[in-house]
Design an enzyme around this catalytic site. Structure first.
Site, PDB file in Angstrom:
ATOM      1  NE  ARG A  37     -17.746  -6.119  11.829  1.00 22.36           N
ATOM      2  CZ  ARG A  37     -16.558  -6.648  12.089  1.00 22.36           C
ATOM      3  NH1 ARG A  37     -16.262  -7.031  13.313  1.00 22.36           N
ATOM      4  NH2 ARG A  37     -15.684  -6.807  11.135  1.00 22.36           N
ATOM      5  CE  LYS A 199       2.408 -11.202   5.713  1.00 20.31           C
ATOM      6  NZ  LYS A 199       1.973 -12.343   6.526  1.00 20.31           N
ATOM      7  N   GLY A 364     -10.875  -5.191   5.897  1.00 17.40           N
ATOM      8  CA  GLY A 364     -10.984  -4.522   7.188  1.00 17.40           C
ATOM      9  C   GLY A 364     -10.213  -3.217   7.258  1.00 17.40           C
ATOM     10  N   GLY A 387     -12.298 -10.760   5.922  1.00 16.41           N
ATOM     11  CA  GLY A 387     -11.872 -12.030   5.338  1.00 16.41           C
ATOM     12  C   GLY A 387     -12.915 -12.630   4.409  1.00 16.41           C
TER      13      GLY A 387
HETATM   14  P1  ADP Z   1      -7.270  -5.134   4.181  1.00 10.47           P
HETATM   15  O1  ADP Z   1      -7.462  -5.417   5.642  1.00 10.47           O
HETATM   16  O2  ADP Z   1      -8.066  -3.955   3.725  1.00 10.47           O
HETATM   17  O3  ADP Z   1      -7.468  -6.346   3.322  1.00 10.47           O
HETATM   18  P2  ADP Z   1      -4.415  -5.499   4.392  1.00 10.47           P
HETATM   19  O4  ADP Z   1      -4.613  -6.126   5.722  1.00 10.47           O
HETATM   20  O5  ADP Z   1      -3.978  -6.345   3.262  1.00 10.47           O
HETATM   21  O6  ADP Z   1      -5.727  -4.682   3.972  1.00 10.47           O
HETATM   22  O7  ADP Z   1      -3.325  -4.349   4.487  1.00 10.47           O
HETATM   23  C1  ADP Z   1      -3.396  -3.291   5.398  1.00 10.47           C
HETATM   24  C2  ADP Z   1      -2.057  -2.995   5.985  1.00 10.47           C
HETATM   25  O8  ADP Z   1      -1.075  -2.822   4.993  1.00 10.47           O
HETATM   26  C3  ADP Z   1      -2.086  -1.708   6.775  1.00 10.47           C
HETATM   27  O9  ADP Z   1      -1.907  -2.000   8.139  1.00 10.47           O
HETATM   28  C4  ADP Z   1      -0.919  -0.909   6.208  1.00 10.47           C
HETATM   29  O10 ADP Z   1      -0.139  -0.261   7.212  1.00 10.47           O
HETATM   30  C5  ADP Z   1      -0.097  -1.957   5.501  1.00 10.47           C
HETATM   31  N1  ADP Z   1       0.723  -1.353   4.454  1.00 10.47           N
HETATM   32  C6  ADP Z   1       0.325  -0.670   3.376  1.00 10.47           C
HETATM   33  N2  ADP Z   1       1.373  -0.224   2.684  1.00 10.47           N
HETATM   34  C7  ADP Z   1       2.481  -0.631   3.352  1.00 10.47           C
HETATM   35  C8  ADP Z   1       3.893  -0.477   3.149  1.00 10.47           C
HETATM   36  N3  ADP Z   1       4.356   0.217   2.111  1.00 10.47           N
HETATM   37  N4  ADP Z   1       4.723  -1.052   4.037  1.00 10.47           N
HETATM   38  C9  ADP Z   1       4.256  -1.738   5.090  1.00 10.47           C
HETATM   39  N5  ADP Z   1       2.955  -1.913   5.337  1.00 10.47           N
HETATM   40  C10 ADP Z   1       2.073  -1.370   4.479  1.00 10.47           C
HETATM   41 MG    MG Z   2      -6.184  -6.369   7.082  1.00  8.05          MG
END
Ligand code: ADP
Ligand code: MG
Length: 407
Positions: A37, A199, A364, A387
Site C-alpha cells: 500500500r 458468501k 482483499g 470493499g
Molecule cells: P474477497 O476478499 O476477495 O472479496 P471473500 O472475502 O468473499 O473474497 O472470500 C474469501 C474467503 O472465502 C476465503 O477466506 C476463503 O477461505 C473462503 N472460501 C472460499 N471457498 C470456500 C469454501 N468452499 N468454504 C468455505 N470458505 C470458502
Molecule cells: Mg474478504
C-alpha cells in the site's frame, strides 16, 4: 475522467494535502509485514515532490476507535516511506494542532510530512465539518489517492473537499477507476468474470453488475453451494445461505434468459469438518478437515462439505479462460488459506496468467491468494481496494470520488 486529475493541478510551491491508504498490516511487534500500500502511493508522491510541491500526507491505520493508540501510530510508516523515496519524511504525532501547524508552515518545496493516524479522532469517521476544515486549512489543494477508503464519506475523503480550492484524483485512484470502471465497461471480448469467495450475499449485486458486462460467469468458492442448492443439487454440509436461495435462483435464470453463461462447479474437493477444542488467536474453535476427497459429480454426500473446486471443474474453467481477452476475478475458488485446498484457486490463477487476457483482480482475499500463487506479476491489475472495489463494481457512487472537483 470527469473529475480533476493530479496532472491538472499546478502544484509547484503549493501545499498539497494527500489522502493515502497507508493502512498496512502489522505483526505483533508493530513491524510492517507488507508495504504494497505504501508502494502504491509512490507515483503520486514522486510526481508531487519532483515538481516542488509541499506534501502533507494523511491516512488511517487500523481501528483505534477515536483515541490515540501507540500500537497504531503511523510513525514506522514515515521511516519506511523515507527509505523508499530516499528523502526525509517528517512526522508529527498528531494530525491536528499547533505542532502540525508549525511544521506545515516551515515546509519547503519538495518537503514531505506525514501526519499521525486520522482515526485517533472520532471526528474523522463521523465526517465532522470542523475537523475537515482544520485538515483542509493546511493546504491549497487536496489529492485523494486512497481508493481503498473512497467508499466511505469520512472527513479526510469527503468533508475536506469542501474547504480547499481544488480536489483531484491521484495516480493510484485514477488507475483503479480506469481498470475497474472503463476497462470493464468497454471490455475486449470474450470477457470472462470469475466469482467465488465466502458468501453470495456479499456479492449478489456484483454478480448482477458483471452479468450485464461479461459474456461468461464462472462460479466457485463457498457461494457455489448456494447456487447448486438453488438448482436442486445436494450439497451435504457445505456452507449455504438458505435465505439467498431464491435470489440466487432468479439470478441464474435471468442470466440464461439473457444468453449469458453462468457455469457452476461440476465436481468438488470435499472433506469432513471437525471442530477441535483448541482456540485460535481470536478465541474461536479451530476447525480441522478430515477425509478429504474428490467427488465424481456436482453433488455432495451428507456429512461432507465443499472446500475447493474439483479437477474436472478446473479443466472446464481453464478451457473457457484460455480464449478470453478480458478477465475479471473476485473471490477464491476454495479455502486457499489451507494449502490442501488452494489447488483450484492456483490453477485458475495460472490459466488467467497464461491466457494473455487483460486481467483485473479485486477483493482483499483474492489479491492475497494471487500473491500466494506467485503469479501476481503476470496479472494486468490488482486492485488495492477491497470493499471499495466491490462497491464500485456494484455501480455505487464512491463518496470520495464524487466529492472531487469536476473537470
Ligand atoms: P474477497 O476478499 O476477495 O472479496 P471473500 O472475502 O468473499 O473474497 O472470500 C474469501 C474467503 O472465502 C476465503 O477466506 C476463503 O477461505 C473462503 N472460501 C472460499 N471457498 C470456500 C469454501 N468452499 N468454504 C468455505 N470458505 C470458502
Ligand atoms: Mg474478504
Amino acid at each position: 475522467m470527469p473529475k480533476l486529475a493530479l496532472q491538472d493541478l499546478d502544484v509547484r510551491g503549493r501545499r498539497v494535502l494527500v489522502r493515502v491508504d497507508f493502512n498496512v498490516p502489522l505483526n505483533a511487534e508493530g513491524g510492517i509485514t507488507d508495504d504494497s500500500r505504501i508502494r502504491a502511493a509512490l507515483p503520486t508522491l514522486d510526481y508531487l515532490l519532483e515538481r516542488g510541491a509541499r506534501v502533507i500526507l494523511c491516512s488511517h491505520l487500523g481501528r483505534p476507535k477515536g483515541k490515540p493508540d501507540p500500537a497504531l501510530s503511523l510513525r514506522p510508516v514515515a521511516q519506511w516511506l523515507s527509505d523508499l523515496i530516499l528523502r526525509p519524511v517528517s512526522f508529527v504525532d498528531d494530525c491536528l494542532g499547533e505542532k502540525v501547524e508549525k511544521t506545515v508552515s516551515i515546509l519547503q518545496n519538495g518537503d514531505c510530512l506525514l501526519l499521525e493516524n486520522l482515526r485517533f479522532y472520532l471526528q474523522e469517521e463521523a465526517n465532522d465539518p470542523e475537523f475537515a476544515r482544520r485538515l483542509a486549512a493546511y493546504a491549497d489543494f487536496f489529492v485523494n489517492d486512497a481508493f481503498g477508503a473512497a467508499h466511505r464519506a469520512h472527513a479526510s475523503t469527503e468533508g475536506v473537499t469542501r474547504f480547499v480550492q481544488q480536489s483531484a484524483a491521484g495516480f493510484l485512484m485514477q488507475k483503479e477507476l480506469k481498470f475497474l470502471g472503463e476497462e470493464l465497461a468497454n471490455p475486449q471480448r470474450p470477457f470472462v468474470a470469475i466469482l467465488g469467495g465466502a458468501k453470495v450475499s456479499d456479492k449478489i449485486k456484483v454478480i448482477e453488475s458483471l452479468l450485464a458486462k461479461a459474456d461468461t460467469l464462472l462460479i466457485g468458492g463457498a457461494m457455489s453451494y448456494t447456487f447448486l442448492k438453488s438448482q436442486g443439487v445436494a450439497v451435504g454440509a457445505s456452507l449455504v445461505e438458505e435465505d439467498r436461495l431464491d435470489i440466487t435462483r432468479r439470478t441464474f435464470e435471468s442470466a440464461a434468459a439473457r444468453g449469458k453463461k453462468i457455469c457452476l462447479p461440476r465436481d468438488h474437493v470435499v472433506a469432513r469438518r471437525v471442530e477441535t477444542d483448541r482456540l485460535d488467536k481470536k478465541g474461536r474453535k479451530i476447525v480441522e478437515f478430515q477425509d478429504a476427497q474428490n467427488t465424481s459429480s456436482d453433488s455432495i454426500e451428507d456429512g461432507f462439505c465443499g472446500v475447493d473446486i474439483g479437477p474436472q471443474t478446473v479443466r472446464a474453467y481453464q478451457e473457457l479462460i484460455r480464449p478470453s481477452k478480458t478477465v475479471f476475478w473476485n473471490g477464491p475458488m476454495g479455502i486457499f488459506e489451507n494449502k490442501n485446498f488452494a489447488g483450484g484457486t492456483f490453477e485458475i490463477a495460472r490459466a488467467v496468467a497464461e491466457s494473455g487476457a487483460r486481467s483485473i483482480i479485486g477483493g482483499g482475499d483474492s489479491v492475497k491468494a494471487i500473491h500466494a500463487s506467485g503469479l501476481d506479476g503476470r496479472i494486468t491489475f490488482l486492485s488495492t481496494g477491497g470493499g471499495a472495489s466491490l462497491e464500485f463494481l456494484e455501480g455505487k457512487t464512491l463518496p470520495g470520488v464524487a466529492a472531487l472537483t469536476d473537470k
